[in-house]
Motif scaffolding. Structure first.
Motif, PDB file in Angstrom:
ATOM      1  N   ASN A  50      53.131  39.100  45.539  1.00 21.73           N
ATOM      2  CA  ASN A  50      53.527  38.777  46.913  1.00 21.73           C
ATOM      3  C   ASN A  50      52.320  38.729  47.847  1.00 21.73           C
ATOM      4  N   ILE A  51      51.405  39.687  47.673  1.00 25.88           N
ATOM      5  CA  ILE A  51      50.190  39.699  48.495  1.00 25.88           C
ATOM      6  C   ILE A  51      49.387  38.422  48.265  1.00 25.88           C
ATOM      7  N   SER A  52      49.203  38.067  46.999  1.00 26.46           N
ATOM      8  CA  SER A  52      48.400  36.888  46.659  1.00 26.46           C
ATOM      9  C   SER A  52      49.032  35.612  47.199  1.00 26.46           C
ATOM     10  N   GLU A  53      50.355  35.510  47.097  1.00 26.26           N
ATOM     11  CA  GLU A  53      51.033  34.312  47.602  1.00 26.26           C
ATOM     12  C   GLU A  53      50.961  34.243  49.124  1.00 26.26           C
ATOM     13  N   THR A  54      51.035  35.394  49.783  1.00 25.00           N
ATOM     14  CA  THR A  54      50.964  35.420  51.250  1.00 25.00           C
ATOM     15  C   THR A  54      49.567  35.071  51.745  1.00 25.00           C
ATOM     16  N   VAL A  55      48.550  35.659  51.125  1.00 24.08           N
ATOM     17  CA  VAL A  55      47.166  35.417  51.543  1.00 24.08           C
ATOM     18  C   VAL A  55      46.710  34.024  51.131  1.00 24.08           C
ATOM     19  N   SER A  56      47.184  33.550  49.973  1.00 20.07           N
ATOM     20  CA  SER A  56      46.794  32.250  49.410  1.00 20.07           C
ATOM     21  C   SER A  56      45.272  32.093  49.389  1.00 20.07           C
ATOM     22  N   PRO A  57      44.583  32.946  48.626  1.00 16.59           N
ATOM     23  CA  PRO A  57      43.116  32.966  48.674  1.00 16.59           C
ATOM     24  C   PRO A  57      42.494  31.758  47.977  1.00 16.59           C
ATOM     25  N   ASP A  58      41.323  31.382  48.448  1.00 19.22           N
ATOM     26  CA  ASP A  58      40.540  30.367  47.742  1.00 19.22           C
ATOM     27  C   ASP A  58      39.931  30.949  46.471  1.00 19.22           C
ATOM     28  N   HIS A  59      39.777  32.268  46.461  1.00 16.43           N
ATOM     29  CA  HIS A  59      39.135  32.915  45.313  1.00 16.43           C
ATOM     30  C   HIS A  59      39.569  34.378  45.272  1.00 16.43           C
ATOM     31  N   ILE A  60      39.656  34.941  44.062  1.00 19.88           N
ATOM     32  CA  ILE A  60      39.906  36.374  43.884  1.00 19.88           C
ATOM     33  C   ILE A  60      38.739  36.966  43.100  1.00 19.88           C
ATOM     34  N   SER A  61      38.142  38.007  43.662  1.00 23.26           N
ATOM     35  CA  SER A  61      37.078  38.747  42.974  1.00 23.26           C
ATOM     36  C   SER A  61      37.701  39.997  42.360  1.00 23.26           C
ATOM     37  N   PHE A  62      37.728  40.040  41.036  1.00 21.53           N
ATOM     38  CA  PHE A  62      38.334  41.149  40.300  1.00 21.53           C
ATOM     39  C   PHE A  62      37.225  42.120  39.911  1.00 21.53           C
ATOM     40  N   GLN A  63      37.189  43.273  40.583  1.00 23.07           N
ATOM     41  CA  GLN A  63      36.163  44.291  40.340  1.00 23.07           C
ATOM     42  C   GLN A  63      36.682  45.218  39.243  1.00 23.07           C
ATOM     43  N   TYR A  64      36.134  45.066  38.043  1.00 19.29           N
ATOM     44  CA  TYR A  64      36.766  45.633  36.852  1.00 19.29           C
ATOM     45  C   TYR A  64      36.039  46.855  36.303  1.00 19.29           C
ATOM     46  N   VAL A  65      36.798  47.939  36.170  1.00 19.86           N
ATOM     47  CA  VAL A  65      36.400  49.125  35.404  1.00 19.86           C
ATOM     48  C   VAL A  65      37.611  49.495  34.559  1.00 19.86           C
ATOM     49  N   ILE A  66      37.452  49.563  33.262  1.00 20.37           N
ATOM     50  CA  ILE A  66      38.612  49.681  32.379  1.00 20.37           C
ATOM     51  C   ILE A  66      39.409  50.956  32.627  1.00 20.37           C
ATOM     52  N   TYR A  67      38.736  52.056  32.992  1.00 21.81           N
ATOM     53  CA  TYR A  67      39.442  53.318  33.208  1.00 21.81           C
ATOM     54  C   TYR A  67      40.144  53.371  34.565  1.00 21.81           C
ATOM     55  N   ALA A  68      39.942  52.377  35.400  1.00 19.77           N
ATOM     56  CA  ALA A  68      40.656  52.329  36.679  1.00 19.77           C
ATOM     57  C   ALA A  68      42.122  51.972  36.491  1.00 19.77           C
ATOM     58  N   ASN A  86      27.340  32.294  46.714  1.00 15.52           N
ATOM     59  CA  ASN A  86      26.676  31.160  46.072  1.00 15.52           C
ATOM     60  C   ASN A  86      27.096  31.038  44.612  1.00 15.52           C
ATOM     61  N   GLY A  87      27.243  32.191  43.959  1.00 11.54           N
ATOM     62  CA  GLY A  87      27.590  32.191  42.542  1.00 11.54           C
ATOM     63  C   GLY A  87      28.969  31.644  42.249  1.00 11.54           C
ATOM     64  N   VAL A  88      29.911  31.828  43.180  1.00 13.53           N
ATOM     65  CA  VAL A  88      31.280  31.363  42.928  1.00 13.53           C
ATOM     66  C   VAL A  88      31.611  30.080  43.683  1.00 13.53           C
ATOM     67  N   SER A  89      30.730  29.656  44.592  1.00 14.34           N
ATOM     68  CA  SER A  89      31.013  28.451  45.377  1.00 14.34           C
ATOM     69  C   SER A  89      30.167  27.267  44.938  1.00 14.34           C
ATOM     70  N   ASP A  90      28.852  27.456  44.910  1.00 16.75           N
ATOM     71  CA  ASP A  90      27.957  26.338  44.628  1.00 16.75           C
ATOM     72  C   ASP A  90      27.766  26.088  43.144  1.00 16.75           C
ATOM     73  N   LEU A  91      28.024  27.115  42.323  1.00 26.26           N
ATOM     74  CA  LEU A  91      27.732  27.002  40.895  1.00 26.26           C
ATOM     75  C   LEU A  91      28.993  27.139  40.063  1.00 26.26           C
ATOM     76  N   LYS A  92      30.095  26.595  40.545  1.00 31.04           N
ATOM     77  CA  LYS A  92      31.364  26.739  39.842  1.00 31.04           C
ATOM     78  C   LYS A  92      31.303  26.105  38.465  1.00 31.04           C
ATOM     79  N   GLU A  93      31.940  26.781  37.540  1.00 34.53           N
ATOM     80  CA  GLU A  93      32.047  26.264  36.191  1.00 34.53           C
ATOM     81  C   GLU A  93      33.493  25.841  35.960  1.00 34.53           C
ATOM     82  N   THR A  94      33.715  25.088  34.931  1.00 34.32           N
ATOM     83  CA  THR A  94      35.060  24.609  34.663  1.00 34.32           C
ATOM     84  C   THR A  94      35.951  25.733  34.190  1.00 34.32           C
ATOM     85  N   LYS A  95      37.240  25.558  34.357  1.00 37.82           N
ATOM     86  CA  LYS A  95      38.196  26.516  33.809  1.00 37.82           C
ATOM     87  C   LYS A  95      38.030  26.601  32.295  1.00 37.82           C
ATOM     88  N   ASN A  96      38.501  27.701  31.730  1.00 43.67           N
ATOM     89  CA  ASN A  96      38.374  27.949  30.293  1.00 43.67           C
ATOM     90  C   ASN A  96      36.911  27.977  29.859  1.00 43.67           C
TER      91      ASN A  96
END
Length: 382
Positions: free
Chosen positions: A77-95, A368-378
């Motif tokens: 619901n949050i993601s659909e409401t915000v409708s972000p251009d990008h999501i940064s997933f800050q990952y730590v497995i024990y979190a 810059n890393g996620v905007s100017d240097l985008k890579e293809t999906k998959n």
């Protein structure tokens, strides 16, 4: 990019290092004209879903006590409401699982994140990666590696980041392409902080040791580090060690007794937990910072980042970590002080460097890393 979601496990201030990192990153990115919403999806410090505003940043906090179906609905619901251009997933497995095996969590997270443009910041990969690790950790790490690869394949991020060259090589050796995005410090350089130094020492009924070599240590103190070698390395020198902050495994008092037992010539000051401004004061007063993180993975340490941003020379006193089948050679340790070389032969490394603000540099690098240097999906078939 106009709108960004940064998501992590927990957003309780000063209780979770990754949460503090996310909040400071969000503030810096906001200054670059991007709307940022922070979402914690396994937050142990809230009992029910909470929306709050902190320093003009919107936070959405999903409690850990909710089951993953409930978390999924809230995050969706949050993601659909915000409708972000990008999501940064800050990952730590024990979190996301106290035993480090978040299989169910990953299924729900993939279900949401696969529909968005996502980057993953891999703060720490699987355990059991070092030759010194126990068989138990190696077995757990084997399964962690599998589910991390499944997570990445399921999300298909445009970019995977990690904080240091050693982790980057480890990930690449296991088929995960990535880019190094160094950590910044959660302790900003505080101007005019040295003016507070007399008050800081007077409040703690301590004396200033101007003629000694002043070495600062703050943050978590690991159970095992090169303690005896460090004391021998300092033999014959007039030394003051200043310890500040919380210590999880060794208390400052235990460390004081251990250091004194090894050498009665070292002055030892324990300042306890300090504010960020007071820590900055201490870092500006000190002559060198003591790093207890393994030298191969210095880039994952927020403490080392604070030393660097304050221009402080760094002494490497952490145990070596030898990654399985991964070459860790590189130039990143050359400007640090080594316990394997006498201090007298490294005096030129005790010169301070200019201070700087890392968070704004990293915010720009990230965008810059996620905007100017985008890579293809998959982009990450594993």
């Amino acid at each position: 990019m106009k709108t960004l979601i940064i998501t992590c496990g927990c957003l309780e201030p000063s209780k979770d290092g990754i949460g503090d990192y996310c909040f400071n990153l969000a503030k810096a990115i906001k200054l670059l004209g991007v709307k940022v919403v922070l979402v914690s999806i396994n937050d142990f410090y809230v009992k029910s879903f909470r929306e709050e505003t902190r320093e003009d940043i919107q936070l959405c906090r999903i409690p850990a006590r909710n089951n993953w179906q409930q978390k999924y609905r809230l995050f969706k619901n949050i993601s659909e409401t915000v409708s972000p251009d990008h999501i940064s997933f800050q990952y730590v497995i024990y979190a996301f699982h106290k035993k480090g095996l978040p299989v169910v969590a990953h299924q729900f997270l993939v279900g949401i994140l696969k529909s968005y443009e996502v980057s993953i910041m891999m703060h720490e990969p699987w355990i059991g990666r070092s030759k010194e690790d126990s068989l138990r950790h190696k077995v757990i790490g084997y399964f962690q590696q599998i589910i991390i690869k499944q997570l990445i394949n399921g999300i298909s991020p445009i970019k995977v980041f990690t904080s240091n060259i050693a982790f980057s090589r480890l990930l690449k050796d296991n088929g995960i392409q990535n880019k190094v995005l160094p950590l910044f410090s959660n302790i900003p350089f505080s101007k005019n902080a040295l003016q507070q130094l007399p008050q800081l020492f007077n409040e703690n009924q301590l004396f200033l040791f101007e003629k000694s070599l002043k070495i600062v240590l703050f943050g978590r103190i690991p159970f095992s580090w090169r303690k005896e070698e460090f004391v021998r390395w300092l033999d014959g020198k007039h030394i003051t060690i200043m310890v500040a902050g919380r210590s999880d495994q060794d208390s400052a008092n235990n460390l004081r007794h251990e250091i004194k037992g090894l050498s009665g010539k070292i002055n030892f000051i324990a300042l306890g937990e300090l504010s960020k401004e007071q820590v900055s004061t201490l870092l500006q007063y000190a002559d060198a910072g003591l790093a207890l993180t393994p030298p191969q993975i210095l880039g994952k340490s927020g403490v080392v980042a604070a030393y660097k941003e304050h221009g402080l020379p760094i002494i490497l006193a952490g145990n070596n970590e030898r990654f399985l089948e991964t070459d860790l050679s590189g130039p990143e340790q050359l400007d640090k002080l080594s316990l394997d070389i006498s201090l007298d032969d490294q005096l030129e490394k005790l010169k301070r460097k200019p201070s700087y603000s890392g968070v704004q540099l990293i915010a720009e690098t990230f965008l810059n890393g996620v905007s100017d240097l985008k890579e293809t999906k998959n982009a990450y078939p594993i």
